[in-house]
Design a protein around this motif. Structure first.
Motif, short mmCIF file in Angstrom:
data_model
loop_
_atom_site.label_atom_id
_atom_site.label_comp_id
_atom_site.label_asym_id
_atom_site.label_seq_id
_atom_site.Cartn_x
_atom_site.Cartn_y
_atom_site.Cartn_z
N ALA A 143 11.82 27.17 -25.98
CA ALA A 143 10.41 26.92 -25.73
C ALA A 143 9.92 25.89 -26.75
O ALA A 143 10.40 25.84 -27.88
CB ALA A 143 9.62 28.21 -25.87
N ASP A 144 8.97 25.08 -26.33
CA ASP A 144 8.45 24.04 -27.23
C ASP A 144 7.92 24.63 -28.53
O ASP A 144 8.02 24.01 -29.59
CB ASP A 144 7.35 23.25 -26.53
CG ASP A 144 7.88 22.34 -25.44
OD1 ASP A 144 7.08 21.90 -24.59
OD2 ASP A 144 9.11 22.06 -25.43
N SER A 145 7.36 25.82 -28.45
CA SER A 145 6.72 26.43 -29.62
C SER A 145 7.71 26.81 -30.71
O SER A 145 7.31 27.04 -31.86
CB SER A 145 5.92 27.67 -29.19
OG SER A 145 6.78 28.61 -28.56
N VAL A 146 9.00 26.89 -30.38
CA VAL A 146 9.99 27.32 -31.38
C VAL A 146 11.05 26.25 -31.65
O VAL A 146 11.89 26.44 -32.54
CB VAL A 146 10.69 28.63 -30.96
CG1 VAL A 146 9.65 29.70 -30.65
CG2 VAL A 146 11.62 28.42 -29.78
N LYS A 147 11.01 25.15 -30.93
CA LYS A 147 12.01 24.09 -31.14
C LYS A 147 11.98 23.62 -32.58
O LYS A 147 10.92 23.38 -33.16
CB LYS A 147 11.73 22.93 -30.19
CG LYS A 147 12.30 23.11 -28.81
CD LYS A 147 12.02 21.90 -27.92
CE LYS A 147 12.56 22.13 -26.52
NZ LYS A 147 12.21 21.03 -25.60
N GLY A 148 13.17 23.49 -33.14
CA GLY A 148 13.29 23.02 -34.51
C GLY A 148 13.17 24.14 -35.54
O GLY A 148 13.46 23.92 -36.72
N ARG A 149 12.76 25.33 -35.10
CA ARG A 149 12.61 26.46 -36.02
C ARG A 149 13.58 27.60 -35.69
O ARG A 149 14.06 28.29 -36.59
CB ARG A 149 11.18 27.00 -35.99
CG ARG A 149 10.13 25.98 -36.37
CD ARG A 149 8.74 26.63 -36.50
NE ARG A 149 8.29 27.23 -35.25
CZ ARG A 149 7.96 28.52 -35.13
NH1 ARG A 149 8.06 29.34 -36.16
NH2 ARG A 149 7.54 28.99 -33.96
N PHE A 150 13.83 27.81 -34.40
CA PHE A 150 14.69 28.91 -33.96
C PHE A 150 16.01 28.34 -33.46
O PHE A 150 16.05 27.25 -32.89
CB PHE A 150 14.03 29.68 -32.82
CG PHE A 150 12.84 30.50 -33.20
CD1 PHE A 150 12.20 30.37 -34.43
CD2 PHE A 150 12.32 31.43 -32.29
CE1 PHE A 150 11.10 31.13 -34.77
CE2 PHE A 150 11.22 32.20 -32.62
CZ PHE A 150 10.60 32.05 -33.85
N THR A 151 17.08 29.13 -33.64
CA THR A 151 18.39 28.76 -33.14
C THR A 151 19.04 29.95 -32.48
O THR A 151 19.15 31.02 -33.09
CB THR A 151 19.29 28.26 -34.27
OG1 THR A 151 18.68 27.15 -34.93
CG2 THR A 151 20.65 27.83 -33.72
N ILE A 152 19.44 29.77 -31.23
CA ILE A 152 20.16 30.81 -30.50
C ILE A 152 21.65 30.52 -30.58
O ILE A 152 22.07 29.36 -30.52
CB ILE A 152 19.69 30.90 -29.04
CG1 ILE A 152 20.28 32.13 -28.34
CG2 ILE A 152 19.98 29.62 -28.27
CD1 ILE A 152 19.68 32.40 -26.96
N SER A 153 22.44 31.58 -30.72
CA SER A 153 23.89 31.43 -30.76
C SER A 153 24.51 32.70 -30.22
O SER A 153 23.83 33.71 -30.03
CB SER A 153 24.38 31.14 -32.18
OG SER A 153 24.06 32.22 -33.05
N ARG A 154 25.80 32.65 -29.96
CA ARG A 154 26.48 33.85 -29.45
C ARG A 154 27.91 33.88 -29.97
O ARG A 154 28.51 32.84 -30.27
CB ARG A 154 26.46 33.89 -27.93
CG ARG A 154 27.25 32.81 -27.25
CD ARG A 154 26.98 32.81 -25.73
NE ARG A 154 27.43 34.04 -25.09
CZ ARG A 154 27.01 34.43 -23.88
NH1 ARG A 154 26.14 33.69 -23.20
NH2 ARG A 154 27.48 35.55 -23.35
N ASP A 155 28.41 35.10 -30.05
CA ASP A 155 29.80 35.32 -30.42
C ASP A 155 30.39 36.22 -29.33
O ASP A 155 30.17 37.44 -29.33
CB ASP A 155 29.89 35.99 -31.79
CG ASP A 155 31.31 36.14 -32.29
OD1 ASP A 155 32.24 36.13 -31.46
OD2 ASP A 155 31.50 36.30 -33.49
N ASN A 156 31.10 35.63 -28.41
CA ASN A 156 31.61 36.39 -27.27
C ASN A 156 32.68 37.40 -27.70
O ASN A 156 32.87 38.42 -27.03
CB ASN A 156 32.16 35.46 -26.21
CG ASN A 156 31.05 34.78 -25.42
OD1 ASN A 156 29.88 35.20 -25.46
ND2 ASN A 156 31.37 33.72 -24.71
#
Length: 121
Positions: free
Chosen positions: A61-74
């Motif tokens: 979302a634009d409101s979190v770009k540059g501040r939040f990072t999503i990642s995953r470990d399958n």
């Protein structure tokens, strides 16, 4: 079917950081696209971030770009949301969600119970 359990929420001062985790049950985690959503008091649930099955595609979302990072470990059946530079507007219950349908900011079939994030000024 997949069951999702979020953790990592809490109280943090503005400008601080938190990392949310979402642990998934089952052996087919890598077949699901994953998303994070949030719902603030008195507001509708909103999309925060998504990640594709293999982690190669992310969106925010634009409101979190540059501040939040999503990642995953399958290998660990877990998706993460690293949240930096938090502000009071980030206060909400955060939910992770899963879908086997196409990558989307809206169409998710499985949801966790949510974890509260509170940012104080």
């Amino acid at each position: 079917q997949v069951q999702l359990v979020e953790s990592g929420g809490g109280l943090v001062q503005a400008g601080g950081s938190l990392r949310l985790s979402c642990a998934a049950s089952g052996r087919t985690f890598s077949s699901y696209h994953m998303g994070w959503f949030r719902q603030a008091p008195g507001k509708e649930r909103e999309f925060v971030a998504l990640i594709s099955r293999d982690g190669g595609i992310t969106d925010y979302a634009d409101s979190v770009k540059g501040r939040f990072t999503i990642s995953r470990d399958n290998a660990k059946n877990t998706v993460y949301l690293q949240m930096n530079s938090l502000n009071t507007e980030d206060t909400a219950v955060y939910y992770c969600a899963a879908t086997k349908r196409g990558l989307s900011t809206e169409r998710y079939d499985y949801w966790g119970q949510g974890t509260q994030v509170t940012v104080s000024s």
